[in-house]
Design a protein around this motif. Sequence first.
Motif, PDB file in Angstrom:
ATOM      1  N   ILE A  40       0.831  -1.208   0.000  1.00 51.04           N
ATOM      2  CA  ILE A  40       0.000   0.000   0.000  1.00 51.04           C
ATOM      3  C   ILE A  40       0.862   1.253   0.000  1.00 51.04           C
ATOM      4  O   ILE A  40       0.612   2.205  -0.758  1.00 51.04           O
ATOM      5  CB  ILE A  40      -0.948  -0.006   1.214  1.00 51.04           C
ATOM      6  CG1 ILE A  40      -1.987  -1.123   1.073  1.00 51.04           C
ATOM      7  CG2 ILE A  40      -1.648   1.349   1.365  1.00 51.04           C
ATOM      8  CD1 ILE A  40      -2.825  -1.340   2.322  1.00 51.04           C
ATOM      9  N   LEU A  41       1.894   1.277   0.842  1.00 52.99           N
ATOM     10  CA  LEU A  41       2.780   2.445   0.895  1.00 52.99           C
ATOM     11  C   LEU A  41       3.429   2.694  -0.455  1.00 52.99           C
ATOM     12  O   LEU A  41       3.493   3.838  -0.933  1.00 52.99           O
ATOM     13  CB  LEU A  41       3.853   2.250   1.967  1.00 52.99           C
ATOM     14  CG  LEU A  41       3.393   2.169   3.427  1.00 52.99           C
ATOM     15  CD1 LEU A  41       4.599   2.021   4.344  1.00 52.99           C
ATOM     16  CD2 LEU A  41       2.587   3.391   3.828  1.00 52.99           C
ATOM     17  N   ALA A  42       3.938   1.629  -1.072  1.00 49.94           N
ATOM     18  CA  ALA A  42       4.610   1.777  -2.372  1.00 49.94           C
ATOM     19  C   ALA A  42       3.632   2.276  -3.425  1.00 49.94           C
ATOM     20  O   ALA A  42       3.976   3.128  -4.263  1.00 49.94           O
ATOM     21  CB  ALA A  42       5.223   0.446  -2.795  1.00 49.94           C
ATOM     22  N   ASP A  43       2.406   1.773  -3.382  1.00 52.65           N
ATOM     23  CA  ASP A  43       1.403   2.168  -4.375  1.00 52.65           C
ATOM     24  C   ASP A  43       1.019   3.630  -4.222  1.00 52.65           C
ATOM     25  O   ASP A  43       0.945   4.384  -5.202  1.00 52.65           O
ATOM     26  CB  ASP A  43       0.180   1.266  -4.227  1.00 52.65           C
ATOM     27  CG  ASP A  43      -0.761   1.340  -5.431  1.00 52.65           C
ATOM     28  OD1 ASP A  43      -0.333   1.872  -6.476  1.00 52.65           O
ATOM     29  OD2 ASP A  43      -1.901   0.869  -5.323  1.00 52.65           O
ATOM     30  N   VAL A  44       0.786   4.059  -2.977  1.00 55.69           N
ATOM     31  CA  VAL A  44       0.423   5.465  -2.752  1.00 55.69           C
ATOM     32  C   VAL A  44       1.576   6.385  -3.125  1.00 55.69           C
ATOM     33  O   VAL A  44       1.374   7.468  -3.691  1.00 55.69           O
ATOM     34  CB  VAL A  44       0.008   5.692  -1.284  1.00 55.69           C
ATOM     35  CG1 VAL A  44      -0.175   7.180  -0.986  1.00 55.69           C
ATOM     36  CG2 VAL A  44      -1.277   4.933  -0.971  1.00 55.69           C
ATOM     37  N   ARG A  45       2.788   5.948  -2.854  1.00 61.30           N
ATOM     38  CA  ARG A  45       3.945   6.778  -3.195  1.00 61.30           C
ATOM     39  C   ARG A  45       4.037   7.003  -4.696  1.00 61.30           C
ATOM     40  O   ARG A  45       4.421   8.088  -5.147  1.00 61.30           O
ATOM     41  CB  ARG A  45       5.223   6.115  -2.680  1.00 61.30           C
ATOM     42  CG  ARG A  45       6.440   7.014  -2.745  1.00 61.30           C
ATOM     43  CD  ARG A  45       7.591   6.425  -1.964  1.00 61.30           C
ATOM     44  NE  ARG A  45       8.638   7.406  -1.749  1.00 61.30           N
ATOM     45  CZ  ARG A  45       9.718   7.220  -1.021  1.00 61.30           C
ATOM     46  NH1 ARG A  45       9.896   6.045  -0.406  1.00 61.30           N
ATOM     47  NH2 ARG A  45      10.615   8.172  -0.869  1.00 61.30           N
ATOM     48  N   VAL A  46       3.656   6.004  -5.475  1.00 58.12           N
ATOM     49  CA  VAL A  46       3.744   6.109  -6.937  1.00 58.12           C
ATOM     50  C   VAL A  46       2.495   6.749  -7.538  1.00 58.12           C
ATOM     51  O   VAL A  46       2.581   7.658  -8.371  1.00 58.12           O
ATOM     52  CB  VAL A  46       3.979   4.716  -7.551  1.00 58.12           C
ATOM     53  CG1 VAL A  46       3.887   4.787  -9.079  1.00 58.12           C
ATOM     54  CG2 VAL A  46       5.333   4.169  -7.138  1.00 58.12           C
ATOM     55  N   ARG A  47       1.314   6.294  -7.120  1.00 58.09           N
ATOM     56  CA  ARG A  47       0.076   6.723  -7.783  1.00 58.09           C
ATOM     57  C   ARG A  47      -0.676   7.814  -7.036  1.00 58.09           C
ATOM     58  O   ARG A  47      -1.656   8.356  -7.552  1.00 58.09           O
ATOM     59  CB  ARG A  47      -0.836   5.516  -7.994  1.00 58.09           C
ATOM     60  CG  ARG A  47      -0.283   4.477  -8.961  1.00 58.09           C
ATOM     61  CD  ARG A  47      -1.400   3.574  -9.473  1.00 58.09           C
ATOM     62  NE  ARG A  47      -2.037   2.817  -8.407  1.00 58.09           N
ATOM     63  CZ  ARG A  47      -3.351   2.749  -8.223  1.00 58.09           C
ATOM     64  NH1 ARG A  47      -4.175   3.433  -9.010  1.00 58.09           N
ATOM     65  NH2 ARG A  47      -3.854   2.024  -7.230  1.00 58.09           N
ATOM     66  N   GLY A  48      -0.261   8.128  -5.817  1.00 57.16           N
ATOM     67  CA  GLY A  48      -0.846   9.247  -5.102  1.00 57.16           C
ATOM     68  C   GLY A  48      -2.341   9.151  -4.895  1.00 57.16           C
ATOM     69  O   GLY A  48      -2.867   8.151  -4.400  1.00 57.16           O
ATOM     70  N   ASP A  49      -3.064  10.209  -5.291  1.00 62.55           N
ATOM     71  CA  ASP A  49      -4.505  10.291  -5.059  1.00 62.55           C
ATOM     72  C   ASP A  49      -5.261   9.084  -5.582  1.00 62.55           C
ATOM     73  O   ASP A  49      -6.209   8.603  -4.943  1.00 62.55           O
ATOM     74  CB  ASP A  49      -5.070  11.554  -5.717  1.00 62.55           C
ATOM     75  CG  ASP A  49      -4.898  12.797  -4.858  1.00 62.55           C
ATOM     76  OD1 ASP A  49      -4.421  12.665  -3.712  1.00 62.55           O
ATOM     77  OD2 ASP A  49      -5.232  13.896  -5.332  1.00 62.55           O
ATOM     78  N   ALA A  50      -4.874   8.594  -6.749  1.00 63.34           N
ATOM     79  CA  ALA A  50      -5.595   7.470  -7.348  1.00 63.34           C
ATOM     80  C   ALA A  50      -5.554   6.251  -6.433  1.00 63.34           C
ATOM     81  O   ALA A  50      -6.564   5.558  -6.250  1.00 63.34           O
ATOM     82  CB  ALA A  50      -5.001   7.133  -8.717  1.00 63.34           C
ATOM     83  N   ALA A  51      -4.403   5.988  -5.833  1.00 61.60           N
ATOM     84  CA  ALA A  51      -4.274   4.845  -4.930  1.00 61.60           C
ATOM     85  C   ALA A  51      -5.053   5.085  -3.643  1.00 61.60           C
ATOM     86  O   ALA A  51      -5.736   4.177  -3.142  1.00 61.60           O
ATOM     87  CB  ALA A  51      -2.805   4.587  -4.623  1.00 61.60           C
ATOM     88  N   VAL A  52      -4.970   6.297  -3.093  1.00 62.39           N
ATOM     89  CA  VAL A  52      -5.702   6.621  -1.871  1.00 62.39           C
ATOM     90  C   VAL A  52      -7.194   6.422  -2.092  1.00 62.39           C
ATOM     91  O   VAL A  52      -7.898   5.823  -1.261  1.00 62.39           O
ATOM     92  CB  VAL A  52      -5.413   8.068  -1.419  1.00 62.39           C
ATOM     93  CG1 VAL A  52      -6.353   8.467  -0.278  1.00 62.39           C
ATOM     94  CG2 VAL A  52      -3.967   8.220  -0.980  1.00 62.39           C
ATOM     95  N   LEU A  53      -7.700   6.891  -3.215  1.00 62.47           N
ATOM     96  CA  LEU A  53      -9.124   6.780  -3.521  1.00 62.47           C
ATOM     97  C   LEU A  53      -9.531   5.313  -3.673  1.00 62.47           C
ATOM     98  O   LEU A  53     -10.568   4.882  -3.163  1.00 62.47           O
ATOM     99  CB  LEU A  53      -9.428   7.557  -4.803  1.00 62.47           C
ATOM    100  CG  LEU A  53     -10.896   7.819  -5.122  1.00 62.47           C
ATOM    101  CD1 LEU A  53     -11.523   8.669  -4.029  1.00 62.47           C
ATOM    102  CD2 LEU A  53     -11.019   8.511  -6.475  1.00 62.47           C
ATOM    103  N   GLU A  54      -8.687   4.538  -4.345  1.00 59.01           N
ATOM    104  CA  GLU A  54      -8.982   3.123  -4.570  1.00 59.01           C
ATOM    105  C   GLU A  54      -9.052   2.347  -3.254  1.00 59.01           C
ATOM    106  O   GLU A  54      -9.981   1.565  -3.021  1.00 59.01           O
ATOM    107  CB  GLU A  54      -7.917   2.520  -5.481  1.00 59.01           C
ATOM    108  CG  GLU A  54      -8.123   1.047  -5.800  1.00 59.01           C
ATOM    109  CD  GLU A  54      -7.015   0.508  -6.684  1.00 59.01           C
ATOM    110  OE1 GLU A  54      -6.473  -0.574  -6.357  1.00 59.01           O
ATOM    111  OE2 GLU A  54      -6.689   1.174  -7.697  1.00 59.01           O
ATOM    112  N   TYR A  55      -8.066   2.574  -2.371  1.00 56.20           N
ATOM    113  CA  TYR A  55      -8.055   1.851  -1.097  1.00 56.20           C
ATOM    114  C   TYR A  55      -9.181   2.303  -0.177  1.00 56.20           C
ATOM    115  O   TYR A  55      -9.734   1.507   0.580  1.00 56.20           O
ATOM    116  CB  TYR A  55      -6.700   2.027  -0.399  1.00 56.20           C
ATOM    117  CG  TYR A  55      -5.576   1.329  -1.118  1.00 56.20           C
ATOM    118  CD1 TYR A  55      -5.634  -0.029  -1.397  1.00 56.20           C
ATOM    119  CD2 TYR A  55      -4.450   2.037  -1.530  1.00 56.20           C
ATOM    120  CE1 TYR A  55      -4.591  -0.668  -2.071  1.00 56.20           C
ATOM    121  CE2 TYR A  55      -3.412   1.411  -2.196  1.00 56.20           C
ATOM    122  CZ  TYR A  55      -3.490   0.060  -2.466  1.00 56.20           C
ATOM    123  OH  TYR A  55      -2.477  -0.567  -3.132  1.00 56.20           O
ATOM    124  N   THR A  56      -9.537   3.579  -0.239  1.00 57.69           N
ATOM    125  CA  THR A  56     -10.642   4.072   0.575  1.00 57.69           C
ATOM    126  C   THR A  56     -11.955   3.425   0.145  1.00 57.69           C
ATOM    127  O   THR A  56     -12.789   3.057   0.975  1.00 57.69           O
ATOM    128  CB  THR A  56     -10.739   5.605   0.485  1.00 57.69           C
ATOM    129  OG1 THR A  56      -9.519   6.184   0.951  1.00 57.69           O
ATOM    130  CG2 THR A  56     -11.891   6.142   1.326  1.00 57.69           C
TER     131      THR A  56
END
Length: 443
Positions: A40-56
């Motif tokens: 999750i950390l690696a994904d948010v670091r790379v994709r930012g908002d898109a990853a945060v929105l997806e996991y939320t």
Amino acid sequence: MSVAIRHLDTTQADFEAEFHRVLHWSAETDDAIEQRVAEILADVRVRGDAAVLEYTQRFDHLQATSVAALELTRDELRAALEAITPAQRAALESAAARVRSYHERQLEACGRSWSYRDDDGTLLGQKVTPLDRVGIYVPGGKAAYPSSVLMNAIPAQVAGVGEIVMVVPTPRGERNPLVLAAAYVAGVHRAFTVGGAQAVAALAYGTATIPRVDKITGPGNAYVASAKRRVFGQVGIDMIAGPSEILVLADGSTPPDWVAMDLFSQAEHDELAQSILLSPDAAYIAKVQEAIDRLLPAMPRRDVIRASLEGRGALILTRSMDEACAISNRIAPEHLEISSSEPSRWEPLLKHAGAIFLGAFTSESLGDYCAGPNHVLPTSGTARFSSPLGVYDFQKRTSLIEVSEAGAQVLGPIAAELAYGEGLQAHARAAELRLKNDNGGSR
């Protein structure tokens, strides 16, 4: 049915072995959690908002078109304050005022810059400055803690932090109005309905919408704790907290029901919480056991309390109150109650605790909500070397040095001698060049 809490006696031959079993708690995290958090950390670091929105959307089942839509406005926070009951608002504002007053005194005591000049005119000092931006994590979902908002945001505000960013999960969009009201009262600048490891990652690395912070504080579940541990170094963190703890030192003068309920107050947090009583009075310990058995059936969280007391709790008979204090220092508990008619007699003997509660009327729960000192405390024995969250956690210190010409003549030879001893000639020559009698040589 009697609660099968351990009864220990310091005079018994097997006390040390049994005592160690009581204190044992593994801080090791599940490998699957660690792996998932790393992803999750690696994904948010790379994709930012898109990853945060997806996991939320995946974990909290909260649908939104963008992370910006997950931000709570100041108007929404104020509306929450206006929507709660008058009694809740009065309690919240009273607690906030007490917490703020305590931390303002803390600021006066330890949070100011200072300097002095020595005999040769050299200025030495310390410059204290607040952090620019901090993130506070507030648990949501099954647990909602407005008190955590106050305890994390208010010392940051008092310290002078430029921007306080709160993240709080709202599973299925369920917002706790007291949490939002507390954010308004405590001066939170921005708030996002995001939680979990993805929220920690967003605060640590920054996204297009959620700003990067300098430090993250606040409690959370195993995923949050793992994420905070992993981002430390990129940002500061307050601590990695273990299960909640209470240790009661009792001389037998406090009503047993009071002590039993104080033990419950931590046991109800979760099954791994720890509640321990130390007393030199065997008859009193028996009365506390009776109170536990009698009061537990009426507690809404009785199953959690029973599991905690039977799994990690203990009633320990000591030879004396002095021995009880010595054992307390070995435990270094998060919360330490001196339930005694003479608390000031025993307090000087106690070196290690997150917070000490003096006297029978000082229940630990008052410290959790409204006494004033911070309730974010070191756990799992870390009170041996750690302190409660405070104003100082939201500041940093910079050393100030201004050496006069006369001071350079005194300090230069000292620095040069030590630098040559370390084989660092440039260090030595930098000091020697300021000497009036420097001949340009070097060793």
